[in-house]
Write a protein that holds these residues in place. Structure first.
Motif, PDB file in Angstrom:
ATOM      1  N   CYS A 160       0.833  -1.199   0.000  1.00 18.86           N
ATOM      2  CA  CYS A 160       0.000   0.000   0.000  1.00 18.86           C
ATOM      3  C   CYS A 160       0.870   1.252   0.000  1.00 18.86           C
ATOM      4  O   CYS A 160       1.945   1.284   0.619  1.00 18.86           O
ATOM      5  CB  CYS A 160      -0.905   0.020   1.225  1.00 18.86           C
ATOM      6  N   CYS A 168      -6.718  -1.598   2.468  1.00 18.30           N
ATOM      7  CA  CYS A 168      -5.528  -2.423   2.645  1.00 18.30           C
ATOM      8  C   CYS A 168      -5.732  -3.385   3.816  1.00 18.30           C
ATOM      9  O   CYS A 168      -6.546  -3.136   4.712  1.00 18.30           O
ATOM     10  CB  CYS A 168      -4.302  -1.550   2.913  1.00 18.30           C
ATOM     11  N   TYR A 190      -2.653  -4.323  -0.558  1.00 16.25           N
ATOM     12  CA  TYR A 190      -4.002  -4.056  -1.062  1.00 16.25           C
ATOM     13  C   TYR A 190      -4.893  -5.272  -0.876  1.00 16.25           C
ATOM     14  O   TYR A 190      -4.473  -6.417  -1.073  1.00 16.25           O
ATOM     15  CB  TYR A 190      -3.951  -3.663  -2.539  1.00 16.25           C
TER      16      TYR A 190
END
Length: 264
Positions: A160, A168, A190
């Motif tokens: 992320c 996330c 993610y």
């Protein structure tokens, strides 16, 4: 043959100029695409579509030139040729637009089936490199089942950013991301998979293409309508007053007016 209205002729010439410019841009884009994909493995599949675009743009450009000549010189044959050609071209675009709208629901299924084989991972494959770029652009991880698609080798493209737009989650500690991690801080990756974003992006391009085709249909139709109006005006005869000969209309049958100032 009646005289064509100036505003009508100018409107027609403006529309024809727009069509000519649009065709020139489409031809240039087709040439660029052909050159860019010349060595592509799928060039054989794309070649028929490029040939159709070549034919459409060149023929329409020729028709636009003929229409300009016909409007400026008021030649019926040139305007008739343009009207017939543009009607055929408009019908072609309408059929393609309707087919695109009808095939739209099936495209999602076809794209899903197309990307399914990518799930058989191979870290050295070019497909995985492309997917990593997709993960960075769309802020996603994996293709269908999120980071689970990568198994142990979760790439850094799943990490992320500082201000992510997508949600996330903490990466599993038994993944490759923790090999060089010293502290016990969680590593955020993610959460969502890339397949929905990829399909949505492709569908957005498809919708934009269908919208452009609709705009082309409207512009082509407007040019045909203006051309038909000009043809109707050229076919109309002006009302000429009938001249009647009279034997009394002789040179001497008139009376001179006297200047009244002389009698004052």
């Amino acid at each position: 043959m009646a005289k064509v209205n100036v505003c009508l002729k100018r409107s027609f010439l403006i529309v024809i100029s727009l069509i000519a410019i649009l065709c020139a841009l489409m031809l240039a884009l087709t040439l660029f695409t052909h050159g860019h994909l010349y060595n592509n493995e799928e060039m054989d599949k794309l070649l028929p579509g490029l040939q159709i675009l070549y034919s459409l743009t060149i023929l329409t450009l020729i028709l636009a030139i003929i229409a300009m000549y016909g409007a400026c010189k008021e030649k019926k044959w040139a305007l008739i040729m343009f009207a017939v050609g543009m009607i055929i071209g408009t019908l072609f675009w309408i059929v393609n637009d309707i087919q695109g709208l009808a095939q739209r629901p099936k495209v999602v299924e076809q794209l899903t089936m197309h990307f399914r084989p990518v799930l058989s991972w191979n870290d050295t494959s070019e497909i995985n490199e492309n997917l990593k770029n997709v993960q960075i652009n769309f802020q996603c991880c994996g293709l269908d089942h999120g980071y689970l698609d990568w198994g142990y080798n979760i790439p850094e493209s799943c990490l992320c950013t500082e201000n992510p737009t997508n949600p996330c989650v903490a990466a599993p500690r038994n993944s490759s991301l923790f090999e060089h991690n010293i502290d016990d801080q969680p590593i955020m990756i993610y959460k969502e998979s890339c397949l929905p974003y990829t399909i949505a992006h492709i569908m957005m391009i498809m919708d934009a293409t269908l919208g452009i085709i609709l705009g082309i249909i409207l512009l082509w139709t407007l040019s045909v309508v203006l051309c038909i109006l000009i043809l109707c005006r050229l076919s109309k005869k002006d009302d000429v007053p009938v001249v009647v000969y009279s034997s009394e209309a002789k040179a001497g049958n008139y009376t001179a007016l006297e200047d009244t100032a002389e009698h004052i």
